[in-house]
Scaffold this motif. Structure first.
Motif, short mmCIF file in Angstrom:
data_model
loop_
_atom_site.label_atom_id
_atom_site.label_comp_id
_atom_site.label_asym_id
_atom_site.label_seq_id
_atom_site.Cartn_x
_atom_site.Cartn_y
_atom_site.Cartn_z
N ILE A 80 0.84 -1.20 0.00
CA ILE A 80 0.00 0.00 0.00
C ILE A 80 0.87 1.25 0.00
N ARG A 81 2.01 1.20 0.70
CA ARG A 81 2.93 2.34 0.70
C ARG A 81 3.52 2.59 -0.69
N SER A 82 3.52 1.57 -1.54
CA SER A 82 4.09 1.74 -2.88
C SER A 82 3.08 2.34 -3.86
N HIS A 83 1.82 2.55 -3.42
CA HIS A 83 0.84 3.19 -4.29
C HIS A 83 0.91 4.69 -4.11
N LEU A 90 7.55 -2.29 -7.15
CA LEU A 90 8.94 -1.90 -7.33
C LEU A 90 9.09 -0.91 -8.48
N LYS A 91 8.32 -1.12 -9.53
CA LYS A 91 8.37 -0.21 -10.67
C LYS A 91 7.90 1.19 -10.27
N ARG A 92 6.84 1.26 -9.48
CA ARG A 92 6.34 2.56 -9.01
C ARG A 92 7.37 3.25 -8.11
N VAL A 93 7.96 2.48 -7.20
CA VAL A 93 8.94 3.06 -6.28
C VAL A 93 10.18 3.53 -7.04
N ASN A 94 10.64 2.73 -8.00
CA ASN A 94 11.81 3.13 -8.78
C ASN A 94 11.53 4.38 -9.61
N ALA A 95 10.31 4.49 -10.13
CA ALA A 95 9.95 5.69 -10.89
C ALA A 95 9.97 6.91 -9.99
N ARG A 96 9.44 6.77 -8.79
CA ARG A 96 9.44 7.89 -7.83
C ARG A 96 10.87 8.27 -7.43
N LEU A 97 11.71 7.26 -7.21
CA LEU A 97 13.12 7.54 -6.90
C LEU A 97 13.80 8.26 -8.07
N GLY A 98 13.47 7.85 -9.29
CA GLY A 98 14.03 8.52 -10.46
C GLY A 98 13.59 9.98 -10.54
N ASP A 99 12.32 10.24 -10.20
CA ASP A 99 11.83 11.62 -10.19
C ASP A 99 12.57 12.45 -9.15
N ILE A 100 12.80 11.86 -7.97
CA ILE A 100 13.53 12.58 -6.91
C ILE A 100 14.96 12.85 -7.35
N ARG A 101 15.61 11.86 -7.97
CA ARG A 101 16.98 12.04 -8.46
C ARG A 101 17.04 13.14 -9.52
N ASP A 102 16.05 13.14 -10.43
CA ASP A 102 16.03 14.17 -11.47
C ASP A 102 15.84 15.56 -10.87
N ALA A 103 14.98 15.66 -9.87
CA ALA A 103 14.76 16.96 -9.23
C ALA A 103 16.03 17.44 -8.52
N GLU A 104 16.73 16.52 -7.85
CA GLU A 104 17.98 16.89 -7.19
C GLU A 104 19.03 17.32 -8.21
N LYS A 105 19.09 16.60 -9.31
CA LYS A 105 20.05 16.94 -10.36
C LYS A 105 19.74 18.31 -10.96
N ARG A 106 18.45 18.59 -11.17
CA ARG A 106 18.02 19.87 -11.69
C ARG A 106 18.39 21.00 -10.72
N LEU A 134 11.97 5.40 0.70
CA LEU A 134 11.76 4.82 -0.63
C LEU A 134 12.82 3.76 -0.94
N VAL A 135 14.07 4.05 -0.58
CA VAL A 135 15.15 3.08 -0.83
C VAL A 135 14.90 1.82 -0.02
N THR A 136 14.48 1.97 1.24
CA THR A 136 14.18 0.81 2.09
C THR A 136 13.02 0.01 1.51
N LEU A 137 11.98 0.70 1.08
CA LEU A 137 10.82 0.02 0.49
C LEU A 137 11.21 -0.70 -0.79
N ALA A 138 12.04 -0.07 -1.62
CA ALA A 138 12.48 -0.71 -2.86
C ALA A 138 13.29 -1.97 -2.56
N ARG A 139 14.14 -1.92 -1.55
CA ARG A 139 14.92 -3.12 -1.18
C ARG A 139 14.00 -4.24 -0.72
N TRP A 140 12.99 -3.90 0.09
CA TRP A 140 12.07 -4.92 0.59
C TRP A 140 11.28 -5.53 -0.57
N LEU A 141 10.76 -4.68 -1.46
CA LEU A 141 10.00 -5.20 -2.60
C LEU A 141 10.88 -6.05 -3.51
N ARG A 142 12.12 -5.63 -3.71
CA ARG A 142 13.04 -6.39 -4.56
C ARG A 142 13.34 -7.75 -3.94
#
Length: 175
Positions: free
Chosen positions: A21-24, A91-107, A36-44
């Motif tokens: 549910i946290r991944s929705h 995992l796909k949803r969490v990875n997409a969210r992590l990617g968005d966060i990384r892109d925002a930090e990079k920006r 998010l990283v912890t959740l991604a590890r658990w889902l993986r």
């Protein structure tokens, strides 16, 4: 909650459901990067565990491995495959969210660098080099650096005149 959540509820245990549910998305947007990283590890890890179980069951079914345990290995294989897909989608949803966060930090890093460069440029003293020799107060003649010619002024045109004289002598003899 739509049918998607209900389908997930049928396949997941009570321990697994809160994590999925946290991944929705309503909850996913509120999580910090570390969560998010912890959740991604658990889902993986759950996805990998189910993948290994299904792979082992397929090997047993094909006769490549000996069965371990007394339960029938083919029972619930479809449910495990669906459960594995639930973890994969989470995992796909969490990875997409992590990617968005990384892109925002990079920006943000790029914008900070650009702002810093602009500030340095605005603080720098303007560089205006000396203009050199100019015609400000009026023209001044510059001395020529060209070498003087070898032929003196009195000899200029003498070659062509000599050619004219020679032609005139030839014309007078012929006649």
């Amino acid at each position: 909650m739509g049918s998607h959540f209900n389908a997930e509820r049928r396949h997941l245990t009570e321990d697994e459901m809160p994590q999925v549910i946290r991944s929705h998305f309503p909850d996913l947007g509120t999580l910090e990067r570390e969560e998010l990283v912890t959740l991604a590890r658990w889902l993986r890890s759950q996805h990998g565990r189910l993948r290994d179980i299904l792979r082992g069951r397929r090997r047993i079914h094909r006769g490549k491995a000996d069965p371990r345990g007394s339960t029938t290995e083919s029972a619930g294989e479809r449910g495990l495959a669906e459960k594995k897909q639930i973890f994969a989608r989470g995992l796909k949803r969490v990875n997409a969210r992590l990617g968005d966060i990384r892109d925002a930090e990079k920006r943000e890093r790029a914008l900070a660098a650009l702002r810093g460069a602009l500030a340095r440029r605005q603080e720098a003293k303007a560089h205006h080099p000396k203009p050199g020799r100019t015609a400000h107060p009026g023209m001044t003649s510059k001395a020529s650096n060209r070498p003087r010619g070898i032929v003196s002024g009195g000899r200029i045109g003498s070659v062509s005149q000599a050619g004219k004289n020679a032609q005139a002598q030839r014309d007078s003899r012929a006649g």
